[in-house]
Design a protein around this motif. Structure first.
Motif, PDB file in Angstrom:
ATOM      1  N   LEU A   9       1.291   5.026   5.984  1.00  0.00           N
ATOM      2  CA  LEU A   9       2.732   5.127   5.988  1.00  0.00           C
ATOM      3  C   LEU A   9       3.128   5.467   4.554  1.00  0.00           C
ATOM      4  O   LEU A   9       2.628   4.859   3.619  1.00  0.00           O
ATOM      5  CB  LEU A   9       3.311   3.779   6.396  1.00  0.00           C
ATOM      6  N   ARG A  10       4.012   6.432   4.387  1.00  0.00           N
ATOM      7  CA  ARG A  10       4.479   6.793   3.045  1.00  0.00           C
ATOM      8  C   ARG A  10       5.918   6.338   2.884  1.00  0.00           C
ATOM      9  O   ARG A  10       6.763   6.611   3.720  1.00  0.00           O
ATOM     10  CB  ARG A  10       4.392   8.313   2.845  1.00  0.00           C
ATOM     11  N   ILE A  11       6.185   5.618   1.790  1.00  0.00           N
ATOM     12  CA  ILE A  11       7.554   5.229   1.469  1.00  0.00           C
ATOM     13  C   ILE A  11       8.275   6.487   0.974  1.00  0.00           C
ATOM     14  O   ILE A  11       7.809   7.172   0.078  1.00  0.00           O
ATOM     15  CB  ILE A  11       7.595   4.107   0.407  1.00  0.00           C
ATOM     16  N   VAL A  12       9.427   6.782   1.562  1.00  0.00           N
ATOM     17  CA  VAL A  12      10.123   8.044   1.329  1.00  0.00           C
ATOM     18  C   VAL A  12      10.991   8.023   0.074  1.00  0.00           C
ATOM     19  O   VAL A  12      11.096   9.033  -0.623  1.00  0.00           O
ATOM     20  CB  VAL A  12      10.981   8.406   2.570  1.00  0.00           C
ATOM     21  N   GLY A  55      13.341   5.460  -3.138  1.00  0.00           N
ATOM     22  CA  GLY A  55      13.534   4.196  -3.840  1.00  0.00           C
ATOM     23  C   GLY A  55      12.426   3.889  -4.821  1.00  0.00           C
ATOM     24  O   GLY A  55      11.637   4.755  -5.196  1.00  0.00           O
ATOM     25  N   ARG A  56      12.345   2.624  -5.207  1.00  0.00           N
ATOM     26  CA  ARG A  56      11.411   2.245  -6.273  1.00  0.00           C
ATOM     27  C   ARG A  56       9.939   2.366  -5.875  1.00  0.00           C
ATOM     28  O   ARG A  56       9.088   2.445  -6.741  1.00  0.00           O
ATOM     29  CB  ARG A  56      11.737   0.851  -6.799  1.00  0.00           C
ATOM     30  N   TYR A  57       9.630   2.348  -4.577  1.00  0.00           N
ATOM     31  CA  TYR A  57       8.236   2.507  -4.125  1.00  0.00           C
ATOM     32  C   TYR A  57       7.973   3.917  -3.603  1.00  0.00           C
ATOM     33  O   TYR A  57       6.963   4.156  -2.935  1.00  0.00           O
ATOM     34  CB  TYR A  57       7.908   1.499  -3.023  1.00  0.00           C
ATOM     35  N   ARG A  58       8.874   4.833  -3.877  1.00  0.00           N
ATOM     36  CA  ARG A  58       8.762   6.209  -3.367  1.00  0.00           C
ATOM     37  C   ARG A  58       7.361   6.772  -3.606  1.00  0.00           C
ATOM     38  O   ARG A  58       6.792   6.666  -4.697  1.00  0.00           O
ATOM     39  CB  ARG A  58       9.778   7.092  -4.073  1.00  0.00           C
ATOM     40  N   GLU A  89      10.941   0.368   3.604  1.00  0.00           N
ATOM     41  CA  GLU A  89      11.852   1.397   3.075  1.00  0.00           C
ATOM     42  C   GLU A  89      13.149   0.742   2.586  1.00  0.00           C
ATOM     43  O   GLU A  89      13.683   1.112   1.536  1.00  0.00           O
ATOM     44  CB  GLU A  89      12.142   2.446   4.145  1.00  0.00           C
ATOM     45  N   ALA A  90      13.660  -0.241   3.341  1.00  0.00           N
ATOM     46  CA  ALA A  90      14.878  -0.947   2.934  1.00  0.00           C
ATOM     47  C   ALA A  90      14.674  -1.670   1.603  1.00  0.00           C
ATOM     48  O   ALA A  90      15.524  -1.607   0.710  1.00  0.00           O
ATOM     49  CB  ALA A  90      15.307  -1.934   4.026  1.00  0.00           C
ATOM     50  N   VAL A  91      13.538  -2.350   1.456  1.00  0.00           N
ATOM     51  CA  VAL A  91      13.236  -3.042   0.199  1.00  0.00           C
ATOM     52  C   VAL A  91      13.144  -2.027  -0.940  1.00  0.00           C
ATOM     53  O   VAL A  91      13.713  -2.234  -2.018  1.00  0.00           O
ATOM     54  CB  VAL A  91      11.916  -3.842   0.312  1.00  0.00           C
ATOM     55  N   SER A  92      12.457  -0.933  -0.703  1.00  0.00           N
ATOM     56  CA  SER A  92      12.289   0.091  -1.728  1.00  0.00           C
ATOM     57  C   SER A  92      13.630   0.616  -2.219  1.00  0.00           C
ATOM     58  O   SER A  92      13.794   0.956  -3.386  1.00  0.00           O
ATOM     59  CB  SER A  92      11.440   1.240  -1.177  1.00  0.00           C
ATOM     60  N   ARG A  93      14.601   0.662  -1.311  1.00  0.00           N
ATOM     61  CA  ARG A  93      15.906   1.230  -1.648  1.00  0.00           C
ATOM     62  C   ARG A  93      16.939   0.179  -2.076  1.00  0.00           C
ATOM     63  O   ARG A  93      18.118   0.493  -2.181  1.00  0.00           O
ATOM     64  CB  ARG A  93      16.422   2.049  -0.481  1.00  0.00           C
ATOM     65  N   GLY A  94      16.491  -1.056  -2.309  1.00  0.00           N
ATOM     66  CA  GLY A  94      17.362  -2.032  -2.940  1.00  0.00           C
ATOM     67  C   GLY A  94      17.914  -3.147  -2.079  1.00  0.00           C
ATOM     68  O   GLY A  94      18.787  -3.894  -2.532  1.00  0.00           O
ATOM     69  N   ALA A  95      17.415  -3.314  -0.850  1.00  0.00           N
ATOM     70  CA  ALA A  95      17.874  -4.437  -0.029  1.00  0.00           C
ATOM     71  C   ALA A  95      17.553  -5.751  -0.739  1.00  0.00           C
ATOM     72  O   ALA A  95      16.524  -5.880  -1.401  1.00  0.00           O
ATOM     73  CB  ALA A  95      17.214  -4.398   1.342  1.00  0.00           C
ATOM     74  N   GLY A  96      18.422  -6.723  -0.575  1.00  0.00           N
ATOM     75  CA  GLY A  96      18.227  -8.011  -1.229  1.00  0.00           C
ATOM     76  C   GLY A  96      17.240  -8.915  -0.520  1.00  0.00           C
ATOM     77  O   GLY A  96      16.518  -9.692  -1.143  1.00  0.00           O
TER      78      GLY A  96
END
Length: 192
Positions: free
Chosen positions: A8-11, A13-16, A65-72
């Motif tokens: 799975l590739r993170i699309v 955010g910080r783990y992109r 993906e949500a975590v990578s993009r800044g979810a709390g």
């Protein structure tokens, strides 16, 4: 642990660009990169700091993906023990401290009550037709508040059950054999 069947590739955010193994588990169907990119563009104004639920986590594509993009905070619920172990390994690999991974049945878990979520991802195994019971529990047990977003993914040919009163469908798209939609709960549908 189940043998890995791919990645799975993170699309964004910080783990992109980070790649995570996906277990070789029957019925596991990660949301595609293209669909995730579109979905998270829709969610961009509300994802920072959001409390999210990935109710049928599977590969964890939506939750990570949500975590990578800044979810709390992101709670991932998965029924398969082998998949849960892989999700835990992947969370550690990323250093995603905002994740909480629960081993259990999402429908039973939603029978309880708790603090409302800002965003809920409902992408259950297609063969199990779990949208209606999941939606019913979300709508009537305090898991959502005015302005909560609910993402639904289903086979394009079958569609979704009727949505509860006050659930406004604000985005609707198809990619290949998959239909995916975004719903806003309550009175703030005009902000999408």
């Amino acid at each position: 642990m189940a043998r890995a069947r791919g990645e799975l590739r993170i699309v964004g955010g910080r783990y992109r660009g980070r790649r995570l193994p996906i277990p070789n588990e029957s019925g596991l169907r990660p949301t595609s990169d293209r669909v995730r990119e579109t979905l998270f563009n829709w969610l961009a104004p509300v994802i920072p700091g959001a409390r999210c639920l990935d109710a049928f986590a599977g590969s964890g594509a939506l939750g990570f993906e949500a975590v990578s993009r800044g979810a709390g905070e992101v709670i991932l619920i998965e029924q398969s023990g082998a998949v849960v172990r892989q999700l835990q390994t992947n969370a550690r690999r990323l250093g995603a401290e905002e994740t909480r991974i629960l081993h259990g049945n999402a429908i039973r878990w939603l029978e309880g009550s708790g603090q409302a979520f800002d965003i809920v991802f409902l992408d259950p195994p297609f063969a199990d037709a779990l949208w209606a019971p999941a939606i019913e529990r979300l709508a009537h047990r305090g898991w959502l508040k005015a302005g909560s977003r609910v993402y639904l993914e289903a086979p394009a040919r079958s569609g979704f059950p009727d949505l509860p009163a006050g659930w406004d469908l604000v985005r609707d798209n198809t990619a290949g054999q998959v239909r995916y939609v975004l719903v806003i709960v309550g009175s703030d549908a005009e902000t999408a």
